[in-house]
Scaffold this active site. Sequence first.
Site, PDB file in Angstrom:
ATOM      1  N   GLN A 194      -2.894  -1.828 -19.122  1.00  0.00           N
ATOM      2  CA  GLN A 194      -1.688  -2.346 -19.081  1.00  0.00           C
ATOM      3  C   GLN A 194      -1.396  -3.951 -19.908  1.00  0.00           C
ATOM      4  OE1 GLN A 194       0.435  -2.646 -15.197  1.00  0.00           O
ATOM      5  NE2 GLN A 194      -0.223  -4.700 -15.150  1.00  0.00           N
ATOM      6  N   SER A 232      -8.055  -5.509  -5.492  1.00  0.00           N
ATOM      7  CA  SER A 232      -6.929  -4.972  -5.720  1.00  0.00           C
ATOM      8  C   SER A 232      -6.305  -4.988  -4.318  1.00  0.00           C
ATOM      9  CB  SER A 232      -7.633  -3.613  -6.141  1.00  0.00           C
ATOM     10  OG  SER A 232      -6.483  -2.425  -6.166  1.00  0.00           O
ATOM     11  N   HIS A 264      -4.261 -11.899  -7.622  1.00  0.00           N
ATOM     12  CA  HIS A 264      -2.741 -12.476  -8.036  1.00  0.00           C
ATOM     13  C   HIS A 264      -2.544 -14.100  -8.045  1.00  0.00           C
ATOM     14  CE1 HIS A 264      -1.713  -8.494  -6.206  1.00  0.00           C
ATOM     15  NE2 HIS A 264      -1.108  -8.463  -7.476  1.00  0.00           N
TER      16      HIS A 264
HETATM   17  O1  PAF Z   1       0.337  -5.036 -12.374  1.00  0.00           O
HETATM   18  C1  PAF Z   1       1.305  -4.736 -11.547  1.00  0.00           C
HETATM   19  O2  PAF Z   1       1.346  -5.363 -10.334  1.00  0.00           O
HETATM   20  C2  PAF Z   1       2.667  -4.112 -12.156  1.00  0.00           C
HETATM   21  O3  PAF Z   1       2.314  -3.059 -13.032  1.00  0.00           O
HETATM   22  C3  PAF Z   1       3.495  -4.910 -12.619  1.00  0.00           C
HETATM   23  C4  PAF Z   1       2.961  -5.722 -14.040  1.00  0.00           C
HETATM   24  C5  PAF Z   1       3.882  -6.119 -11.761  1.00  0.00           C
HETATM   25  C6  PAF Z   1       4.579  -4.097 -13.118  1.00  0.00           C
HETATM   26  O4  PAF Z   1       5.403  -3.749 -11.977  1.00  0.00           O
END
Ligand code: PAF
Length: 284
Positions: A156, A188, A37
């Site tokens: 995603q 993760s 992140h």
């Molecule tokens: O990847 C994630 O953490 C989630 O799927 C997201 C994109 C924040 C949507 O809730």
Amino acid sequence: MKTVRTVTDLRAALAPARRAERSVGLVPTMGALHDGHLSLIRHARADCDVVVVSIFVNPKQFGAGEDLAGYPRDEKRDRALAESEGADLLFVPAVQEIYPTGFDTTVTVGELTEVLCGAPERRGAEHFAGVTTIVTKLFNIVQPHAAYFGQKDAQQGLVIRKLVRDLEIPVRVEICPTVREPDGLAMSSRNAYLDPDERARALALSRALDAGEARVAAGERSAGAVLAAARAELDAAGLEAEYLELRSAEDLSCAERVNGSTLLAVAARVGPARLIDNTILGGT
Ligand code: PAF
């Protein structure tokens, strides 16, 4: 860094930047921030004038058997980490703020959501419907110029790109490289669930990808041979793949041969955690 919890406050906080035509980057997260992140925040910081990080554990993307209540939550720690990377605004809405009583809209993307993690016997397309619904809502709330997602969640990323393209949502979707622990394990939030033995066995996922990559580097192109090399690593760790597949990295169609941009994707349960990883194989 300011923390806001309502749509009204978020819009008010962004209004001066909007008036000054400054660019806004959004990093959507479910909290439990890790280096993956933080690298998204760094990318957003490098690209945009204003960086918004959202933290929302989205109930709509959790299936019946998935532990929504037990999902790791530590806002204080997340706040300190986001601030240390230079985020300007933390958006932490309550569930009721995002899904008020009577909320009854779902945004779905088609075929891309029905394979790999979205196959009916796995998380199902409903998982991605939960993702695309919250992401659409966040895009509408924040109206970012760019939004940042990780390559670890390759499917995603493709689904969100398709959503944005099909609905003409004016946002640039940036997919940033997977960040790994020094030994190769993809970062993760779910790694927090692993005990030391499970943590060691989880390494088989990245080893499986490495083995597939090595076969391709040695000239192998047949899907069967590449998958067999990858599967041997999972077998050696006693892991049963939920899936181990080669698919087009553009549209997730099945790949019989490694040809151009081909996604090698794996999912496996390790102890209590369901882990995923992937790599893009080249080859001509
Ligand atoms: O990847 C994630 O953490 C989630 O799927 C997201 C994109 C924040 C949507 O809730």
